[in-house]
Design an enzyme around this catalytic site. Structure first.
Site, mmCIF file in Angstrom:
data_model
loop_
_atom_site.group_PDB
_atom_site.id
_atom_site.type_symbol
_atom_site.label_atom_id
_atom_site.label_comp_id
_atom_site.label_asym_id
_atom_site.label_seq_id
_atom_site.Cartn_x
_atom_site.Cartn_y
_atom_site.Cartn_z
ATOM 1 N N ASN A 335 29.612 22.040 25.282
ATOM 2 C CA ASN A 335 29.275 22.066 23.851
ATOM 3 C C ASN A 335 28.641 23.409 23.497
ATOM 4 O O ASN A 335 27.514 23.473 22.972
ATOM 5 C CB ASN A 335 28.360 20.905 23.495
ATOM 6 C CG ASN A 335 28.478 20.504 22.040
ATOM 7 O OD1 ASN A 335 29.132 21.177 21.235
ATOM 8 N ND2 ASN A 335 27.827 19.414 21.663
ATOM 9 N N HIS A 366 21.673 14.465 17.565
ATOM 10 C CA HIS A 366 22.715 13.573 18.072
ATOM 11 C C HIS A 366 22.674 12.204 17.414
ATOM 12 O O HIS A 366 23.724 11.582 17.225
ATOM 13 C CB HIS A 366 22.600 13.418 19.594
ATOM 14 C CG HIS A 366 23.285 14.500 20.367
ATOM 15 N ND1 HIS A 366 22.662 15.679 20.710
ATOM 16 C CD2 HIS A 366 24.550 14.593 20.855
ATOM 17 C CE1 HIS A 366 23.506 16.444 21.383
ATOM 18 N NE2 HIS A 366 24.652 15.812 21.495
#
Length: 500
Positions: A335, A366
């Site tokens: 990521n 998140h």
């Protein structure tokens, strides 16, 4: 089964028959089909709406409208949250004072994202982990905050200047069809260079050879890179669909499995289950990268052999992930764009314990599943322990190639176990199953990390940052004034560089 799939999808039901045939949730089918549509559209966008054939205004309009269409198809009226979040933060950029604008945008964008995540998880469908409207909002939040910080830094220090975008440019940057569903985030200046057709010029001047006293200006084709990434997508998807069901992570907390399986085999099973989980992310992020490349976005200069690089906004390096020999190496290649965003907006700006602050921000970004917080809180200890171990032990293995190879094998195995142990709660999501897993391992890695941090000395981060800054200054001593007076976009004119 079919009824449940239909009720859990907020987007279009047009592909419901296909969903029933292949026995996959409708929202996942919608996502994949929309991404494939975006891929085909990207080729058309590059060829028929090329900057040499049409204006930036038309390219912005088409990219934005197509992005909204895909969002509505996948998420229905929930896609309006994208507009609300963008509208609120754009108003702040227009009316707030420059000194506080970036902070207000950060608070509002992240706060609105958290509000949507809380309502989705605790009001509507707790426990459901599939394609949902907060996924795109996570990327939009990154873009909003990145742009706000870039504007602030460009006006308040000697950095690459970022002009205030028009509303159309802002919506195009946030909601274009190439990145609306799965990102990745990118620099606003890079996106505008892509739209206006100037993305190739600076990198040509730096990396392409001279011919008859003039620089070449041929535009590189992304075809080979797109084909390669699509092959990676196909392989990743095939592995995930065939292997993930054989090694479900949930088996790691099954009482019968724990009681009947030797601990070493439990470790091996955990590694295989996580190895089978990662291809899902490889598929999503590589496909998204291929879509952007097919549209002509992502050119990043040339390799030494003269071949074009299309990794400007790539989100992962698979081989570096699978063969990582340190916790940091794994995180740096996983990521990637999110890691750069966290570094720009938090790690390089936080005056106190930037490592912990960055992991906590990542957890908030998140979502609100408890497993996320358990993972990132564990990650803080892992990072500190890995740093202490590397700084104190690694120098003893650099004396010979053989010793270094032994060190790499040991640290690879340790890194893989540490990563798997850390991310189990991220997959399980809930507190009970996550703590049950840790108890089955007797919290052994938590305890080991604590002992390593207490036993092995590591210089405080501000001293490491000072040493690194001194090294960088000595290396840059011979550079011209032009290089010393500018900041690249990725660093956003950060006042200091901290060692990791």
């Amino acid at each position: 089964m079919a009824t449940e799939t239909t009720s859990s999808c907020t987007g279009s039901n047009l592909l419901q028959p296909i969903s029933e045939i292949i026995n996959l949730p409708l929202d996942q089918v919608n996502f994949v089909v929309c991404q494939l549509f975006a891929l085909l559209t990207a080729f058309w966008f590059r060829l028929y709406l090329h900057p040499s054939k049409t204006s930036p205004f038309i390219r912005h309009v088409v990219a934005t409208l197509l992005g909204f269409y895909l969002a509505l198809f996948c998420f229905g009226w929930y896609a309006l949250h994208f507009l609300v979040q963008s509208g609120l933060t754009y108003s702040i950029m227009i009316f707030a004072e420059l000194e506080h604008m970036h902070k207000l945008c950060f608070i509002v964008a992240l706060g609105y994202l958290s509000f949507c995540q809380i309502t989705r998880v605790y009001v509507f469908d707790y426990g459901m982990y599939s394609a949902d409207f907060t996924g795109p909002m996570m990327v939009i939040t990154q873009k909003i905050t990145s742009l706000a910080f870039e504007i602030h830094d460009g006006e308040t220090c000697m950095c690459v200047l970022v002009k205030m975008p028009s509303l159309l440019e802002y919506l195009s940057y946030n909601c274009n069809f190439m990145g609306i569903l799965a990102g990745p985030t990118c620099s606003y200046n890079d996106y505008m260079a892509f739209i206006e057709g100037t993305a190739y010029q600076p990198r040509h001047l730096e990396t392409n050879g001279k011919e008859n006293g003039k620089y070449k200006h041929t535009e590189p084709s992304p075809k080979n890179n797109v084909i390669s990434k699509l092959c990676t997508c196909a392989i990743s998807l095939a592995i995930f669909l065939s292997v993930s069901k054989i090694f479900p992570v949930e088996r790691s907390i099954d009482d019968k499995f724990i009681a009947s399986t030797p601990f070493i085999l439990q470790v091996l099973y955990l590694y295989l289950s996580m190895l089978a989980t990662r291809p899902k992310y490889y598929f999503i992020w590589t496909l998204s990268d291929a879509i952007n490349n097919a549209a002509g976005f992502g050119f990043n200069g040339y390799n030494k052999d003269g071949s074009p690089r299309w990794d400007l906004i790539s989100n992962l390096r698979i081989l570096d992930i699978e063969f990582a020999t340190s916790f940091k190496m794994f995180l740096d290649n996983w990521n990637i764009q999110t890691a750069l965003w966290l570094k720009r907006v938090c790690y390089e700006r936080c005056p106190i314990n930037p490592t912990a602050a960055t992991f906590l921000l990542s957890a908030m970004w998140h979502g609100v599943y408890p497993g996320y917080y358990l993972t990132f809180l564990t990650g803080i200890g892992m990072t500190m322990a890995a740093r202490a171990l590397r700084h104190n032990i690694r120098p003893y293995f650099l004396g010979s190639t053989t010793h270094k190879s032994v060190y790499d094998v040991i640290t690879w195995a340790g890194t893989q176990v540490a990563i798997c142990y850390t991310v189990v709660p991220f997959v399980l999501l809930a507190v009970g199953p996550s703590l049950k897993f840790y108890r089955s391992w007797y919290y052994c890695i938590h305890i080991a990390c604590l002992l390593l941090v207490l036993a092995l000395p590591v210089k405080p981060w501000h001293l490491r940052a000072k040493e690194e800054q001194q090294q960088q200054n000595s290396l840059q001593g011979g550079l011209t004034g032009d290089h010393n007076s500018q900041c690249i976009t990725d660093n956003n004119c950060n006042q200091k560089h901290k060692a990791t």
